[in-house]
Every structure is written in structure tokens, then in C-alpha cells.
Design a protein around this motif. Structure first.
Motif, PDB file in Angstrom:
ATOM      1  N   GLU A   1      27.037   0.305  36.606  1.00 21.74           N
ATOM      2  CA  GLU A   1      27.399  -0.877  37.385  1.00 21.74           C
ATOM      3  C   GLU A   1      28.642  -0.623  38.219  1.00 21.74           C
ATOM      4  OE1 GLU A   1      28.337  -5.650  36.791  1.00 21.74           O
ATOM      5  OE2 GLU A   1      28.280  -4.329  35.041  1.00 21.74           O
ATOM      6  N   MET A   2      29.614   0.033  37.606  1.00 23.96           N
ATOM      7  CA  MET A   2      30.821   0.419  38.337  1.00 23.96           C
ATOM      8  C   MET A   2      30.780   1.940  38.536  1.00 23.96           C
ATOM      9  SD  MET A   2      33.802  -1.980  36.703  1.00 23.96           S
ATOM     10  CE  MET A   2      33.768  -3.766  36.938  1.00 23.96           C
ATOM     11  N   GLY A   3      29.883   2.338  39.399  1.00 30.46           N
ATOM     12  CA  GLY A   3      29.669   3.749  39.633  1.00 30.46           C
ATOM     13  C   GLY A   3      30.541   4.293  40.743  1.00 30.46           C
ATOM     14  N   ARG A   4      30.125   5.441  41.268  1.00 26.97           N
ATOM     15  CA  ARG A   4      30.953   6.132  42.257  1.00 26.97           C
ATOM     16  C   ARG A   4      31.109   5.320  43.533  1.00 26.97           C
ATOM     17  NH1 ARG A   4      28.159  12.137  41.400  1.00 26.97           N
ATOM     18  NH2 ARG A   4      29.063  12.496  39.324  1.00 26.97           N
ATOM     19  N   ASP A   5      30.028   4.730  44.008  1.00 24.45           N
ATOM     20  CA  ASP A   5      30.097   3.945  45.238  1.00 24.45           C
ATOM     21  C   ASP A   5      30.987   2.725  45.058  1.00 24.45           C
ATOM     22  OD1 ASP A   5      28.400   5.757  46.414  1.00 24.45           O
ATOM     23  OD2 ASP A   5      26.596   4.516  46.168  1.00 24.45           O
ATOM     24  N   PHE A   6      30.910   2.110  43.881  1.00 28.77           N
ATOM     25  CA  PHE A   6      31.737   0.944  43.594  1.00 28.77           C
ATOM     26  C   PHE A   6      33.215   1.307  43.724  1.00 28.77           C
ATOM     27  CE2 PHE A   6      34.421  -1.204  40.484  1.00 28.77           C
ATOM     28  CZ  PHE A   6      34.255  -2.535  40.843  1.00 28.77           C
ATOM     29  N   TRP A   7      33.634   2.351  43.050  1.00 30.66           N
ATOM     30  CA  TRP A   7      35.057   2.692  43.041  1.00 30.66           C
ATOM     31  C   TRP A   7      35.519   3.252  44.383  1.00 30.66           C
ATOM     32  CZ3 TRP A   7      38.228   0.572  39.909  1.00 30.66           C
ATOM     33  CH2 TRP A   7      37.814   0.201  38.618  1.00 30.66           C
ATOM     34  N   GLU A   8      34.615   3.876  45.121  1.00 36.95           N
ATOM     35  CA  GLU A   8      34.984   4.347  46.458  1.00 36.95           C
ATOM     36  C   GLU A   8      35.295   3.155  47.360  1.00 36.95           C
ATOM     37  OE1 GLU A   8      36.248   6.965  49.067  1.00 36.95           O
ATOM     38  OE2 GLU A   8      35.470   7.580  47.102  1.00 36.95           O
ATOM     39  N   GLN A   9      34.501   2.098  47.207  1.00 36.90           N
ATOM     40  CA  GLN A   9      34.742   0.897  48.000  1.00 36.90           C
ATOM     41  C   GLN A   9      36.042   0.211  47.568  1.00 36.90           C
ATOM     42  OE1 GLN A   9      31.451  -1.890  47.954  1.00 36.90           O
ATOM     43  NE2 GLN A   9      31.811  -2.452  50.078  1.00 36.90           N
TER      44      GLN A   9
ATOM     45  N   LEU B   1      43.278  32.653  28.527  1.00 36.48           N
ATOM     46  CA  LEU B   1      42.178  32.999  27.629  1.00 36.48           C
ATOM     47  C   LEU B   1      41.075  31.945  27.663  1.00 36.48           C
ATOM     48  CD1 LEU B   1      44.292  34.149  24.545  1.00 36.48           C
ATOM     49  CD2 LEU B   1      43.049  35.631  26.142  1.00 36.48           C
ATOM     50  N   GLU B   2      41.355  30.820  28.314  1.00 38.16           N
ATOM     51  CA  GLU B   2      40.414  29.700  28.332  1.00 38.16           C
ATOM     52  C   GLU B   2      39.331  29.888  29.400  1.00 38.16           C
ATOM     53  OE1 GLU B   2      40.096  27.378  26.298  1.00 38.16           O
ATOM     54  OE2 GLU B   2      42.028  26.773  25.448  1.00 38.16           O
ATOM     55  N   GLU B   3      38.280  29.091  29.277  1.00 40.15           N
ATOM     56  CA  GLU B   3      37.266  28.969  30.311  1.00 40.15           C
ATOM     57  C   GLU B   3      37.343  27.549  30.870  1.00 40.15           C
ATOM     58  OE1 GLU B   3      33.385  30.419  29.082  1.00 40.15           O
ATOM     59  OE2 GLU B   3      34.341  31.815  27.670  1.00 40.15           O
ATOM     60  N   TYR B   4      36.520  27.241  31.858  1.00 42.84           N
ATOM     61  CA  TYR B   4      36.536  25.898  32.438  1.00 42.84           C
ATOM     62  C   TYR B   4      36.379  24.847  31.347  1.00 42.84           C
ATOM     63  CZ  TYR B   4      36.219  27.610  37.244  1.00 42.84           C
ATOM     64  OH  TYR B   4      36.469  28.209  38.452  1.00 42.84           O
ATOM     65  N   TYR B   5      37.112  23.768  31.475  1.00 40.46           N
ATOM     66  CA  TYR B   5      37.111  22.696  30.485  1.00 40.46           C
ATOM     67  C   TYR B   5      35.740  22.009  30.453  1.00 40.46           C
ATOM     68  CZ  TYR B   5      38.592  18.498  27.990  1.00 40.46           C
ATOM     69  OH  TYR B   5      38.725  17.467  27.088  1.00 40.46           O
ATOM     70  N   THR B   6      35.209  21.836  29.263  1.00 40.31           N
ATOM     71  CA  THR B   6      33.865  21.262  29.113  1.00 40.31           C
ATOM     72  C   THR B   6      33.881  19.807  28.669  1.00 40.31           C
ATOM     73  OG1 THR B   6      33.745  22.103  26.833  1.00 40.31           O
ATOM     74  CG2 THR B   6      32.845  23.513  28.587  1.00 40.31           C
ATOM     75  N   GLY B   7      35.065  19.187  28.593  1.00 38.70           N
ATOM     76  CA  GLY B   7      35.153  17.808  28.100  1.00 38.70           C
ATOM     77  C   GLY B   7      34.966  16.753  29.163  1.00 38.70           C
ATOM     78  N   LEU B   8      34.746  17.158  30.410  1.00 38.29           N
ATOM     79  CA  LEU B   8      34.565  16.182  31.480  1.00 38.29           C
ATOM     80  C   LEU B   8      33.130  15.655  31.487  1.00 38.29           C
ATOM     81  CD1 LEU B   8      36.448  18.081  34.331  1.00 38.29           C
ATOM     82  CD2 LEU B   8      37.346  16.257  32.875  1.00 38.29           C
ATOM     83  N   GLU B   9      32.991  14.346  31.634  1.00 36.99           N
ATOM     84  CA  GLU B   9      31.662  13.733  31.710  1.00 36.99           C
ATOM     85  C   GLU B   9      31.519  12.994  33.024  1.00 36.99           C
ATOM     86  OE1 GLU B   9      29.948  12.010  28.139  1.00 36.99           O
ATOM     87  OE2 GLU B   9      31.804  12.496  27.047  1.00 36.99           O
ATOM     88  N   THR B  10      30.305  12.664  33.368  1.00 39.07           N
ATOM     89  CA  THR B  10      30.039  12.036  34.664  1.00 39.07           C
ATOM     90  C   THR B  10      29.412  10.659  34.485  1.00 39.07           C
ATOM     91  OG1 THR B  10      27.892  13.148  34.763  1.00 39.07           O
ATOM     92  CG2 THR B  10      29.737  14.234  35.858  1.00 39.07           C
ATOM     93  N   LEU B  11      29.631   9.822  35.472  1.00 38.29           N
ATOM     94  CA  LEU B  11      29.063   8.477  35.465  1.00 38.29           C
ATOM     95  C   LEU B  11      27.558   8.532  35.677  1.00 38.29           C
ATOM     96  CD1 LEU B  11      31.735   6.654  37.647  1.00 38.29           C
ATOM     97  CD2 LEU B  11      31.185   6.110  35.265  1.00 38.29           C
ATOM     98  N   ALA B  12      26.874   7.656  35.032  1.00 36.25           N
ATOM     99  CA  ALA B  12      25.427   7.557  35.214  1.00 36.25           C
ATOM    100  C   ALA B  12      25.132   7.077  36.631  1.00 36.25           C
ATOM    101  CB  ALA B  12      24.827   6.607  34.203  1.00 36.25           C
ATOM    102  N   ALA B  13      24.034   7.524  37.171  1.00 35.96           N
ATOM    103  CA  ALA B  13      23.673   7.167  38.544  1.00 35.96           C
ATOM    104  C   ALA B  13      23.514   5.658  38.707  1.00 35.96           C
ATOM    105  CB  ALA B  13      22.379   7.885  38.937  1.00 35.96           C
ATOM    106  N   ASP B  14      23.115   4.959  37.619  1.00 40.97           N
ATOM    107  CA  ASP B  14      22.886   3.513  37.710  1.00 40.97           C
ATOM    108  C   ASP B  14      24.032   2.706  37.111  1.00 40.97           C
ATOM    109  OD1 ASP B  14      22.533   4.219  35.097  1.00 40.97           O
ATOM    110  OD2 ASP B  14      20.623   3.133  34.822  1.00 40.97           O
TER     111      ASP B  14
END
Length: 944
Positions: free
Chosen positions: A810-818, A795-808
Motif C-alpha cells: 500500500e505504501m510502496g515505492r511510488d507512494f514514497w516517491e510522491q 573479509l565481508e561480502e555484500y550485506y544480505t539483510g536488506l529486504e524489498t517492498l512488495a510490488a503491491d
């Protein structure tokens, strides 16, 4: 040594490690039924944008097989994913109920000479029983739909709707009666649709036959001779000796060159380029006397080899020059489509066409020499007769691909009969032919996979008129009245069809068969015959869009005359997709679908078709009983349905291994939510530790890809993305890293609640991602998640509680990928050190990372918490230049040195630290663990 176990936050959950799907899935089905899940979904999605997948009806005969399971699971995944995306996506299952297989089964059980109404009653009863059995298996697969109110082609309303669909096509001008060669099965005693014909190897008699000249002067003139020096004959080649008694013409190509060949006793007419191969086949020697184009032979007459009649030469572009042939085609217009068309084009009337083969394959009794014989048994006698009269030049048994009935697996023939047709090239009231409408409709349809468009286009572009009439009991009647003298339809046919439909709507198809013409025609009844033919079953299923998709019908979705999607196996390009396209374009001017999805057939691991004789059949019922429906559903999602779909016990076992990875990941997430109440304990995204923010961000990115994959019907991508996330980001990194923080920090600390919040968000999303595929398991996961719950994850829809990291960040996506790349490189070094007995485990290690300036800048941001990420007791960063003797890695700018720690192991966190034993009263603990005891100040963690 003190026991500190009670001070740890150890994982705990009621979610079992073992799925035990065969036991638990039926329990879940009972819960869904008690919940009335399907109608709850409809109620909750009411008013949303509609998405309608129209169910192609399986035939109501026999148990479902693995192909049925694939088909229904794919449909269910799509419908559930659309509901997950917020659409109102109803699913009304259907069944195809009329037709010969059911009638044949009833005849086999009850005898062939049943009174027709009794036979129809038994057919209806048998179909209903079959539907119940198939329905139980479809439900057991976890397919959610309106099972209490499916559509069945034998329901009175559907039978009436089919008559109304035919009336629409009659009114549009596409239906006509004609004598044409149609596919005819002797066992069926009826015409067959193109989709009911399959090709198998067959042995046949290939013969070369001489037709003596009946106009020597004309033949001589055609070849530029003053006269023929000796008798002449034209030679045909055929693999159907049984058609020779019905020969009425000879065909040559107007542009080919034909030779007059002197073989001694007579002259033979052959295609010039085939002379050498023909003479070799005949065992003769000869020389070419003269040549002429086929056009010069037009109208010449030859004699039938053993009947006293003439066979004229007609020009025909379909004649080919093939090795093994003669370049001349014998024409029996009642038994070949090209023959029929050519003879009609040259003025031959229907009444003049010879048709000695009866519906059971036996020659009429009055046929000289062969009357009363089955055509297949007469073949040798026809060959012998040709030899007797000196007309047989060559005879050989060959094996070739030949038409067979898909039900009886017996050879079929083309046979001219008076039938009802839908004309492909008849212009409708809008001036367009049905073929033109259909081809335009194909161009406007979205195909998945894309190659289906060219395939269907080719079929429509080249198909003959559609023969829609059958001579059976168990089928929807063609409610026509024909004038006894003129043979014309009654002028009020459409109006009369509506009257018939009203009666059928109340009493079923028997209403027509019982009807006395006077009930509808009054005084005119004496002038008209009532038609008793029934409709092709492809017309049954092909017109369901008219009555199932319309809001006025009990099953109507109010979606108008066009569904969003039809989904079937690749054979339905010539079946349901095909017939639905033609009826939709005839009735509404466009296809009844916006999109077509095609899946391949199931084969075993070696690519062989499923066969009981090979012992490679995989029965879905056995898989559900042994492994569970979710394993079957996961296999379907993990297979590229665009091609052949390989399945075997071994393949399903490997699928079960992947299932366990997903299940165990979910169990870890749930177990570490012990004591977590979302409304009370959740940490705001901005206040979460950086690593926790990263995993939520990864989940948010993944959800976007999953939504797109579901939208584009790329279920293999969904499978791979979810499995990869569980194996790499979660199992291979995040869950390992947070164990220390989860277990050792204080129960209500921000460090622990931050991780639990991330786990909560991930598992809420995960349960929804897998729900369309692993419906039973997703429900089980969902029920164990803390916090407020709906009655079902479906009965549910896609979960809306997920948030995303800001593009700027300090420990963003590129940081954690490295960081993740460094972690993977370090893991390899630690494994090598473990294998070399340098360390017992990673927490017993101290490592030095020799890094370039870029990596130093990245890794130093984690400070002392870098050791938690690397799962070691100590990490030291050093310049890359100092690591000459360190171990190189696959990552540029990184070398690693691993050493065993000289420090004592903390009995609580298992880290080897210099300060273990330096804290009064806690001789076995490190300072960090002392601070994390319930009465301590607690540890501060900022990143990991």
C-alpha cells in the motif's frame, strides 16, 4: 520548567566526527598486518570462483607519483570489490627490474667501466632498494595484496621463466635474427622498443639535393626524347643530411607523373604537381620539357653528389607528394624502414648496405670527409659539401616532430643492426601469423573504455617486427649459440635454453654470462659463439603471464594462462598490453587477458601535465600526510578515469568535503544505534513502520546498482550513488523525519526499534559499499556497528539483510516517491517563510496543503503522521480549488500555505500543540510526550 532531557533517546557514539585520517590510517594498517588480512582473505575465499587481476609491474626506480597512486588504487578497488562480491580475487603485486635506467643510475653512481658481474650485482641491489620504498607507499595507500611475496622480474624464477617463454616462441617459429633498421639511442647504446620512443619538436636542416644523371640516354628515352639538351639531375628533399653519405637508391612512385624541367643550366626531374613550389623554393625559373610516369624511371641510375657511386631508381608505393617535398625520396637502407624494405625487395644484399654510423652516433673513421664526427655535428658540413659540389638547391632550418628516447630525451635514429626479432608475419606451426593471432585476440577481448580496442587493433595491424634484443648488461640473456660459419642457431636450441633456464633458476642471469659453452655443448663448443645480447624489458614484463599466472610458479594463481583483467594507463596500448598480447598469442594462441581497462593521465585543474617547473605536482605522499589516503582514494573513484584525471589541492579539498558528508552520515546512523543489540532488538521487516521499510528497500535497490557498477568498473557511479543516497534519501529526508521518533518515543518501543533496525541494515550495507574505495573509513564504521563482527569489513561480502517492498504494498515505492516530491516542495515554502520571518523554524509552522484528488488520496494515508514527515506541528489537507491565494509549487496539483502556530511549544519534542500544559504535573509537555515518558503507555506510530 522541568528538565526532560533524561527521558529522551539522544544519539551517542564513540565514532568520532573528525576522521583524522593521517593519524588513524597507519594504526589501521598495523591491525591489518597483525591480522594477516590478505592471507585471511585467501583462506576464506578458497574454492570460490577466481578473479585474477594481473598487476602490470611498475619500474623499480624512483618514488611513486600520482599516476602510480591512481593505477594502484584502481586495481585495489577492483580486487576488493570482487572479494566483496564473493570471488576469490588474489592480488600479487609486481615490479619490472631490468633495463637501462637502473643500469644508467648505477653507472652514474659507481662509474661506467664496472666489471659486468659487479654492475649486475649493483643493479640488483639498487632495484631491491627502490622496490622497498615504492612498496611502503603502495601499502600506505591501503592497497591490500601479497606484499610479502611479490613478483619481481629479477627474481631467479622469473628470469628463468622468461627464458622458457622465449624458448616457447622459438619453438613456435616466431623468432629470427635479421639486419633491420631499429630505433637506436646513442646514449643508451642500444636498440629501443616502439614504446620507448616519444615525439618532441626538433630543429633540422631541410635540404633539396640534386643527383646528376649517370645515364643521359636512358633518361631521355624515359621522357620520350631523342636526347637531353643539357645535363640533368633528379632532386630529393630530406631533413636528415647525415643520411646522405649512406644513400644507395632513389625512390619514385610508379603512378605519379614526373616532369623534366629546364632551368637553364640543367634539367631537373621533379614530381609534376610540385614543380611550381619547388622552383620557387630553389629561386629558379624553368619550363617543363617532358613528362613521364614514375614507372618509366625504374632502374635509371644517378650519381651520388660527392661519392663515386651510383644510386638507382627503385619504385616504391610509400612515396608521397607533399608540399615542401619533390616527390622523390632518397634511400639510405641502413637508416630507414621503408628504405630498407624497398632496397631488399630490389635484391640488395645485407652485406651491400652501407652503415657508417656507429652505435655512439659517430661516423666510422674511414668515411671520407666526415669520418670520426658525431652525425648531428656533421650535418652543417654535409650541407656545405653539397653546396661546394653544386648539388644543394635549397637549405632551410625547420622545426618538426621527431623521435626521442623516452629516458634521455635525446634524438634517436633508425639504424640497421643485427638483432633478434619476433616476426609479425612469420607463420607459426598452426599456419597463422602472429599478427593474425593477435588481431583475432583483440576482437575477443573486452575493452574498458571501448575505444581502446580500435587503438590497439591499429597498432598491431601496422606494427613492424618486434626487435627483442638489446646490448646491455642488466637484462635477461638471450641464451643462444650461433654456428661460427653459418650463423645458424644450434639445432638443439630449445633443449639448450631449458638447460640455461635451470641454471638461471638457481643462480640468476649471471649463470649464463659465466657459462662456458663447453658445459652445454661439449666438443661442439669450438664451432659455436655464445650470444650475449639481453632481452628487451618489454619482453620481461610482457611474459610475466607465463610464470606468474601458472599454478606451477610460486606466485601462480592456478588460473591458467589468462587473467581476467589487465589494468594500466593509456600509454600501455603500445607498452605492456602490447607486449603481453604478442607473447601470449605466440605462446598460447590467445591474449593473456580477457579484459583490458585503460585509465588516463593525471593533469592539473587547467588540464596541464604535472611538472615541477610549473609547480603543479601533487605528490601522493604529501596528500596522505595532510588529508589521508582515503581522500586520495575517493578522488580516484570520483573521477572519470577514461580521460585525463584532473587533480589539485583545491580539487582534493572538495573531495574532502564529500568525504565529510559520507562520514557524518555514517556517524548519525551509528549514534542512533545507541542501546541497540541486533539479536535482541531487531524488528522483522514486515513489522517495521512503513517509512523504515521504505529506506531499507531503497538501500536494497541501491545495493543492486552498486554491485552492477563495481562489476562494470564504473566507480564514478558508485561514488555518485552513495553520495546521492547520503545527501538525498538519508540526509535530505529519512534521517530528518525519524529524529522525532528516535528521540521522543520510548526507548524500547516498536517505533524506535523499527527505526534503529532500518539504521542498522543501512549502515551494515553502507560500510561494505564504500569498503573498496574508503577502505580505512569503512573499517572504522564497521567496528562501531553493534552486533557480531568479523575481524575486518574487508573479509565481508555484500550485506544480505536488506529486504524489498512488495510490488503491491500500500505504501510502496511510488507512494514514497510522491511523498518525497511533496516534502521537497514544502521545504522550499518553509525556507521562504523562514527568510520572511513568518516562522522561526519548521516546527513552529502549521501548513495547509492544497492538493488535487490524487495527492489527497496519497497523503491522507499517513493521517496525523503526515506532520512528522513534513517536520511541522500541523498539516491540513484542503482541496486544490480552495488555494487560490496559496503559494504555488513546482509540483503539479500542490499549493502550500505556511502560518506560524499559535500554540505553545512542547519543551520535550518542540512541536507546537494545543494540548501543551493541559496534563497535570507536566505543564510543559504535549499529550504525546506525556505518554512517551518511561512510566507512560507509549505512543503508537504506524507509518512514520
Amino acid at each position: 520548567m522541568s528538565d526532560y532531557k533524561h527521558t529522551l533517546n539522544l544519539p551517542e557514539t564513540d565514532f568520532p566526527m573528525r576522521g583524522m585520517l593521517p593519524k588513524r590510517e597507519p594504526e589501521r594498517l598495523a591491525q591489518w598486518e597483525a591480522l594477516d588480512l590478505y592471507h585471511r582473505l585467501r583462506e576464506e575465499r578458497r574454492g570460490r570462483q577466481l578473479f585474477v587481476l594481473h598487476d602490470g609491474p611498475p619500474y623499480a626506480n624512483g618514488s611513486i607519483h600520482i599516476g602510480h597512486a591512481v593505477n594502484k588504487i584502481l586495481k585495489d578497488i577492483i580486487v576488493k570489490s570482487k572479494n566483496l562480491a564473493g570471488f576469490d580475487a588474489p592480488y600479487v603485486p609486481g615490479w619490472d627490474c631490468h633495463g637501462l635506467p637502473i643500469e644508467h643510475r648505477v653507472e652514474t653512481t659507481h662509474g661506467k667501466h664496472l666489471e659486468p658481474e659487479r654492475a649486475r650485482a649493483l643493479c640488483r641491489e639498487y632495484a631491491a632498494e627502490q622496490i622497498q620504498g615504492q612498496m611502503q607507499d603502495f601499502v600506505r595507500l591501503g592497497v591490500v595484496g601479497d606484499w610479502g611475496n611479490p613478483y619481481r622480474s629479477m627474481d631467479y624464477a622469473n628470469e628463468a621463466g622468461e627464458i622458457r617463454a622465449l624458448a616457447d616462441m622459438v619453438e613456435a617459429g616466431y623468432v629470427f635474427k635479421g639486419l633491420k633498421p631499429v630505433n637506436w639511442c646513442f646514449d643508451c647504446g642500444s636498440a629501443l622498443a616502439e614504446a620507448e620512443v616519444e615525439y618532441q619538436d626538433k630543429q633540422s636542416d631541410a635540404i633539396d639535393v640534386a643527383f646528376p644523371s649517370a645515364d643521359d640516354a636512358g633518361l631521355a628515352a624515359a621522357f620520350g626524347l631523342s636526347e637531353l639538351p643539357r645535363p640533368a639531375a633528379i632532386v630529393i628533399w630530406t631533413t636528415t643530411p647525415w643520411t646522405v653519405p649512406a644513400n644507395q637508391a632513389l625512390n619514385v612512385h610508379p603512378e605519379f607523373t614526373y616532369a623534366l624541367v629546364d632551368v637553364g643550366e640543367r634539367l631537373l626531374v621533379l614530381a609534376e604537381e610540385l614543380v611550381e613550389s619547388c622552383l620557387e623554393r630553389f629561386g629558379l625559373e624553368g619550363e617543363i620539357v617532358a613528362t613521364a610516369t614514375g614507372e618509366r624511371l625504374n632502374g635509371l641510375e644517378f650519381r651520388h653528389p660527392f661519392y663515386d657511386r651510383l644510386s638507382p631508381v627503385y619504385l616504391a608505393d610509400y612515396v608521397e607528394v607533399e608540399v615542401g617535398s619533390t616527390g622523390i625520396v632518397h634511400s639510405a637502407p641502413s637508416y630507414g624502414v621503408d628504405d630498407f624494405v624497398t632496397c631488399r625487395a630490389h635484391g640488395m644484399d645485407f652485406s651491400d648496405m652501407l652503415n657508417p654510423v656507429q652505435g655512439d652516433g659517430v661516423y666510422a673513421d674511414d668515411l671520407p670527409f666526415f669520418g670520426g664526427q658525431l652525425i648531428w655535428k656533421a650535418n652543417p658540413q654535409i650541407v656545405a659539401k653539397l653546396d661546394e659540389v653544386g648539388a644543394l638547391l635549397a637549405h632551410k632550418r625547420i622545426t618538426h616532430s621527431y623521435m626521442h628516447c623516452w629516458r634521455h630525451k635525446t634524438p634517436v635514429i633508425y639504424r640497421a643492426t643485427a638483432q633478434w626479432f619476433v616476426g609479425m608475419d612469420v607463420k607459426g606451426k598452426d599456419g597463422r601469423t602472429l599478427r593474425e593471432r593477435a588481431l583475432a585476440g583483440i576482437e575477443a577481448t573486452r575493452f574498458t573504455p571501448g575505444w581502446g580496442q580500435a587503438r590497439l587493433h591499429s597498432m598491431i595491424a601496422n606494427r613492424p617486427d618486434w626487435c627483442i634484443s638489446r646490448q646491455r648488461n642488466w637484462g635477461v640473456p638471450i641464451p643462444f649459440f650461433l654456428h661460427k660459419t653459418t650463423g645458424e642457431l644450434h639445432p638443439r636450441t630449445v633443449e639448450l635454453m631449458e638447460e640455461a633456464a635451470k641454471r638461471v633458476e638457481k643462480e640468476g642471469i649471471d649463470a649464463w654470462f659465466r657459462l662456458e659453452p663447453a658445459e652445454l655443448l661439449g666438443d661442439e663448443a669450438a664451432d659455436y659463439d655464445k650470444v650475449t645480447d639481453t632481452l628487451d624489458v618489454w619482453f620481461d614484463s610482457g611474459t610475466t603471464h607465463r610464470h606468474v599466472l601458472r599454478g606451477s610458479h610460486p606466485h601462480g594463481h592456478d588460473s591458467g594462462p589468462r587473467a581476467d583483467l589487465y589494468l594500466e594507463g593509456s600509454d600501455q596500448h603500445r607498452g605492456w598490453f602490447h607486449s603481453s598480447l604478442l607473447t601470449g598469442c605466440a605462446i598460447d594462441g590467445h591474449p593473456p587477458y580477457r579484459g583490458l581497462l585503460t585509465h588516463g593521465f593525471t593533469v592539473d585543474a587547467h588540464g596541464r601535465k604535472m611538472s615541477k617547473s610549473l609547480g603543479n605536482v601533487v605528490a601522493p605522499q604529501e596528500v596522505m600526510d595532510k588529508l589521508g589516503a582515503d581522500i586520495l582514494r575517493l578522488w580516484v573513484a570520483s573521477t572519470d578515469y577514461a580521460g585525463e584525471m584532473a587533480v589539485s589541492d583545491e580539487i582534493l579539498k572538495r573531495t574532502a568535503d564529500v568525504y565529510r558528508r559520507i562520514r557524518n552520515t555514517a556517524r548519525f546512523l551509528l549514534a542512533n544505534l545507541n542501546g541497540f543489540e541486533p539479536e535482541r532488538d531487531a524488528v522483522a521487516f514486515d513489522d517495521m513502520l512503513a517509512l523504515d521499510q521504505w529506506v531499507v528497500d531503497r538501500a536494497a535497490q541501491l545495493q543492486g546498482r552498486i554491485e552492477t557498477a563495481y562489476e562494470e568498473y564504473r566507480f564514478l557511479d558508485v561514488y555518485q550513488q552513495v553520495h546521492g543516497f547520503c545527501a538525498r534519501e538519508l540526509g535530505g529526508f529519512y534521517l530528518d523525519v525519524i529524529k522525532d521518533r528516535q528521540y521522543t518515543t520510548q526507548a524500547d518501543s516498536v517505533a524506535r526499534r523499527s527505526a534503529q533496525t532500518a539504521l542498522y541494515h543501512v549502515v551494515e550495507a553502507l560500510a561494505r559499499w564504500v569498503a573498496p574505495i574508503l577502505s580505512f573509513t569503512a573499517e572504522e564504521i564497521y567496528k562501531h556497528i553493534p552486533g557480531k563482527r568479523n575481524d575486518s569489513v574487508l573479509l565481508e561480502e555484500y550485506y544480505t539483510g536488506l529486504e524489498t517492498l512488495a510490488a503491491d504494498a500500500e505504501m510502496g515505492r511510488d507512494f514514497w516517491e510522491q511523498v518525497l516530491e511533496v516534502k521537497q516542495a514544502v521545504n522550499k515554502c518553509l525556507e521562504e517563510a523562514r527568510n520572511a520571518k513568518v516562522i522561526k523554524g519548521s516546527l513552529a509552522a502549521e501548513i495547509t496543503l492544497y492538493v488535487d484528488d490524487g495527492l489527497r488520496e496519497t497523503l491522507s494515508k499517513l493521517g496525523d503522521e503526515l506532520r512528522f514527515v513534513m517536520l511541522t506541528s500541523e498539516v491540513t489537507l484542503a482541496p486544490l480549488a480552495d488555494g487560490a491565494s496559496a503559494e504555488s509549487t513546482d509540483l503539479d496539483g500542490l499549493k502550500v500555505s505556511v502560518a506560524a502556530s499559535a500554540h505553545t511549544k512542547c519543551e520535550r519534542c518542540w512541536h507546537h500543540r494545543a494540548d501543551v500544559g493541559t496534563h497535570p504535573g507536566h505543564d510543559d509537555l504535549c499529550g504525546r510526550c506525556v505518554s512517551n515518558l518511561p512510566d507512560g503507555p507509549g505512543e503508537t506510530r504506524r507509518h512514520a
